[in-house]
Scaffold this motif. Structure first.
Motif, short mmCIF file in Angstrom:
data_model
loop_
_atom_site.label_atom_id
_atom_site.label_comp_id
_atom_site.label_asym_id
_atom_site.label_seq_id
_atom_site.Cartn_x
_atom_site.Cartn_y
_atom_site.Cartn_z
N ILE A 21 72.87 40.24 3.04
CA ILE A 21 72.96 39.86 1.63
C ILE A 21 71.74 39.00 1.24
CG2 ILE A 21 74.46 38.83 -0.12
CD1 ILE A 21 75.87 41.02 1.50
N HIS A 22 71.10 39.35 0.16
CA HIS A 22 69.98 38.64 -0.50
C HIS A 22 68.64 38.93 0.18
CE1 HIS A 22 72.84 36.88 -3.10
NE2 HIS A 22 73.37 36.08 -2.19
N HIS A 45 78.77 43.47 -3.11
CA HIS A 45 78.81 42.03 -2.84
C HIS A 45 79.33 41.24 -4.03
CE1 HIS A 45 78.16 38.32 -0.81
NE2 HIS A 45 77.37 37.86 -1.75
N HIS A 59 82.13 37.71 -4.99
CA HIS A 59 83.02 36.61 -4.58
C HIS A 59 84.03 36.49 -5.72
CE1 HIS A 59 80.30 34.84 -1.39
NE2 HIS A 59 79.37 35.42 -2.12
N HIS A 91 74.93 36.55 4.65
CA HIS A 91 73.88 36.06 3.75
C HIS A 91 72.69 35.67 4.62
CE1 HIS A 91 77.63 35.40 1.51
NE2 HIS A 91 76.92 35.41 0.40
N ASP A 97 76.90 39.84 -6.98
CA ASP A 97 77.25 38.52 -6.46
C ASP A 97 78.41 37.98 -7.30
OD1 ASP A 97 77.25 36.26 -4.87
OD2 ASP A 97 75.09 35.97 -4.99
ZN LIG Z 1 77.37 35.82 -1.65
#
Ligand SMILES: [Zn+2]
Length: 395
Positions: free
Chosen positions: A245-246, A45, A47, A192, A293
């Motif tokens: 995600i998370h 993951h 960005h 997410h 992240d």
């Molecule tokens: Zn993210």
């Protein structure tokens, strides 16, 4: 990572593939000295287009501003970021990843034109097209975007995935369209989920600090929201490969075995979230992978530092289990376990070279030596080619 460490090990490579792993000496071999060889790290993951967004980072666990205020900063940053700046950010992020020993990425892509930068890099991975749209108009646009994205050709080392962003930014119909398309095309999803308490409040009561955030953007439409996180979990087709995600605020009752959570430890710490019940998830059989992240919330793209953070904060986890969360288990999470994630004959020759930490006895478990020390990656091979070559050995 598929068996005990091999002392005095030797890897034979034929083209892109690992041919043998043993203790044989071979003509033409390269002696790397006292080093640890591991499979290339897999950061599921990132960005990368926010690699230049350090100014957005949360101010630390004591910072009371919370998640919605951070979102405001990221949206403001994205508004002023030009395409050229995004491209430069992706290029820098690819370089940082490689330097950190990351050979496979799961990157969230906001602009389809950035795909060409990924496929021309030596790394491999899945590019998840970000899909946003809570109002009917925006959701309809995003459905067009996802169909355009999946209609494009595959490229050798890179695959296409879809990332309907999050329950506060995606209309129910858009979730359904993404899941239907992903199932039909056999492509992975990244969503997410349960990132903040504000998200729970929004879904349950249609109120809280995310409402003014959405109103200011002219995209507040409570009729499009899913009812709950549990409802979203139930919408996913049984065999669909998906990265959650998370998942900071979901009860460990809610996921079933063989699903994947992506935990970003230092980003989690920077927001001051409640402690992450990592061992409860693993105890349930849920796969937990570690990721960095993006740099809007994390200090760097050094995946090994996420592993070291987890090793320090979860003393019951063994060192090899922690390393498996950035190698073997991460490969399985994106469905690439036949090709990467372990050093195994027949798999792709993606590997990292880490110098043996000075002063540490050679009998020490190598995963312990890596996680307790601070040594960095020295060399990286992808597809049997040195992308970051090793230092020459003397004698
Ligand atoms: Zn993210």
């Amino acid at each position: 990572m598929d068996g005990p460490p091999l002392t005095d090990g030797s890897i034979a490579i034929d083209g892109q593939l690992i041919q043998a792993i043993d203790q044989a000496r071979r003509s033409g071999e390269i002696d790397l000295g006292d080093v640890i060889l591991l499979p290339g790290f897999i950061n599921v993951h990132t960005h990368l287009d926010l690699t230049d967004a350090a100014e957005c980072q949360p101010k630390g666990a004591d910072n009371p501003e919370g998640f919605p205020a951070w979102l405001e900063r990221v949206v403001a940053f994205r508004r002023k970021q030009s395409l050229a700046q995004q491209q430069a950010a992706v290029e820098t992020g690819l370089t940082y990843s490689l330097q950190a020993g990351v050979t496979t990425l799961g990157d969230i892509l906001t602009q389809p034109s950035l795909w060409s930068l990924l496929v021309s890099s030596p790394l491999r991975g899945v590019a998840f097209r970000e899909l946003l749209g809570l109002t009917p108009d925006r959701a309809a646009d995003a459905i067009t975007e996802l169909n355009d994205w999946l209609a494009l050709q595959k490229e050798g080392r890179w695959h296409r995935g879809l990332s309907p962003h999050a329950p506060y930014s995606v209309r129910r119909e858009l979730f359904v369209a993404a899941m239907t398309a992903a199932e039909r095309r056999g492509c992975p999803l990244a969503i997410h989920l349960a990132e903040s308490r504000a998200e729970a409040e929004l879904l349950a009561q249609h109120q809280g600090p995310l409402v003014p955030f959405l109103e200011r953007r002219g995209v507040w439409d409570p009729s499009g929201l899913i009812g709950s996180w549990e409802e979203l979990l139930q919408m996913v087709p049984a065999e669909q490969r998906i990265l959650w995600i998370h998942v900071n605020y979901l009860s460990p009752r809610c996921l079933s075995a063989r699903q994947t959570i992506v935990h970003c430890p230092r980003t989690h710490a920077a927001f001051g979230h409640d402690p992450f019940p990592l061992e409860s998830w693993q105890h349930k059989g849920v796969r937990v992978c570690l990721a960095t992240d993006g740099l809007a919330s994390n200090p760097d793209l050094n995946l090994l530092e996420e592993a070291r953070w987890v090793y320090r904060h979860y003393p019951n986890l063994t060192a090899d289990r922690v390393i498996s969360m950035i190698t073997r288990e991460a490969a399985a999470a994106i469905g690439w376990e036949k090709w990467v994630g372990t050093l195994t004959p027949g798999k792709l020759a993606d590997l990292v070279v880490i110098p043996w930490p000075s002063g540490v006895p050679l009998a020490t478990d190598p995963c312990v030596a890596i996680l307790e020390g601070s040594v960095s990656v020295q060399a990286v091979m992808i597809d049997g080619q040195w992308i970051l070559p090793p230092a020459p050995q003397n004698g």
